[in-house]
Design a protein around this motif. Sequence first.
Motif: not given
Length: 347
Positions: A30-56
Motif C-alpha cells: 500500500q502507498r506509504d504515508s511518508h512520501l515527498d515525491y511520487i512519479c508515474a509512467m503513463y501509456d498512450e491512453d494516459y493510464q498509469i502503468i508504473a510508479t515509484g516514490s521517494c522519501f528523503a
Amino acid sequence: MPEYTISQVPPNDRRSLSQIDALLKQEGIQRDSHLDYICAMYDEDYQIIATGSCFANSLRCFAVSHSHQGEGLLNQIITHLINIQYERGNLHLFLYTKINSAKFFRDLGFYEIAKVDNTLVFMENRKNGFETYLTNLAKTKTGGFSAALVMNANPFTLGHQYLVEKAASECDTLHLFIVSEDASLIPFSIRKKLILAGTSHLSNVICHDSGPYIISNATFPSYFLKDEESVIKGHAKLDLIVFTRIAEALSVTRRYVGEEPLSQVTGIYNEIMASQLPLSGIDCVVVPRKQAMNQPISASTVRQLLQKKDFHALKELVPPTTLKYFESEEASPIIEKIYKAQDVVHY
C-alpha cells in the motif's frame, strides 16, 4: 517499443493516486504515508502503468502493471527517481525491497545492508557504505564495559535525562545515538543541541548521529507488511540486525531502552528487543519511565504544553537547558510550528 512519459504526481491528483494505489495493491503493498515525491509512467491512453516514490534519501513504493512487465519499465522509474535525488543533492541513496526483487536492484548498483527473514532487504547505493560507517564508529571505541542507547528526544525531557544518567552510571562508556532523520516537529539540529546540553555533565557519554542506518518509525517501510503487528516486528528485526553490527564495532554488550507505558507499539518493540538481543550476546535493559505530576514524563505532553505556551508547567518536565532554549527568541519559529500543528501527540 512505444515511449512512455514519466512525470511527478501532485498530492491533490486524486485520479492518478487512485490508479497508483490500485497498481501497488497488485504487488501486495500500500502507498506509504511518508512520501515527498511520487512519479508515474503513463501509456498512450494516459493510464498509469508504473510508479515509484521517494522519501528523503530513500526510494520506495515501486510497481509495474502486470500487462507491461518485461519491458524494462521499472528500470526507467528507478533511473528517474535517482536523477530526482541527485538534483536534490542526495547522492547516498537507500531502498527497501522484497527478497525476490533484490537481484534486480543489485544489478542497478545497490548493495545489501540487512535482510529480514523472507520479507524485505535494506539496500544502499554505496558498496562499502555501512562498512565505512562501522569503521568510523570503531574509532570511538573505548576500554571497559560499553553500553548503547538510541534516542529521538522530540524534545529532550527530564525523562530522557534520567534514562541517560541511569545508563551512564552503570557502564564505563555509554554510546548515545541521536536519531538524525528530520521527521519530527523539532528538527534534528535542535534535538541534538538539547541532548548535548542536557548530558554535558556526563563525562562517559559519547554522542553519535544515527545516520541512515538506525531506522526510525518514519523511514521504516511499513507499506510492505500486512498489519500493524507485522510492521512492528519487521521494524524491530531490522533494527536488531543493524544494531548488532554496530554493537560489534563498539564492543557494546548492553542496550538501554525506555519503558513506554502509553504506547502498545513501543511496548511490543521493546519486548522483541528484550527477547532477541541476548541471543546476540547483548543485554537489553528496559528502564521504567521517570514520573512527574503523577504521570510518566512524555515528550508528547511537552509538545502539548509548548502548543499551549504553558512554560510554567513545562519546567516540571524538562531540564533547565531545554527550558532555557524554548524560552529564547531562537525557539520562536519552532514553537509557532508546534502551535499550528494539528497533532502533536504522535508526531
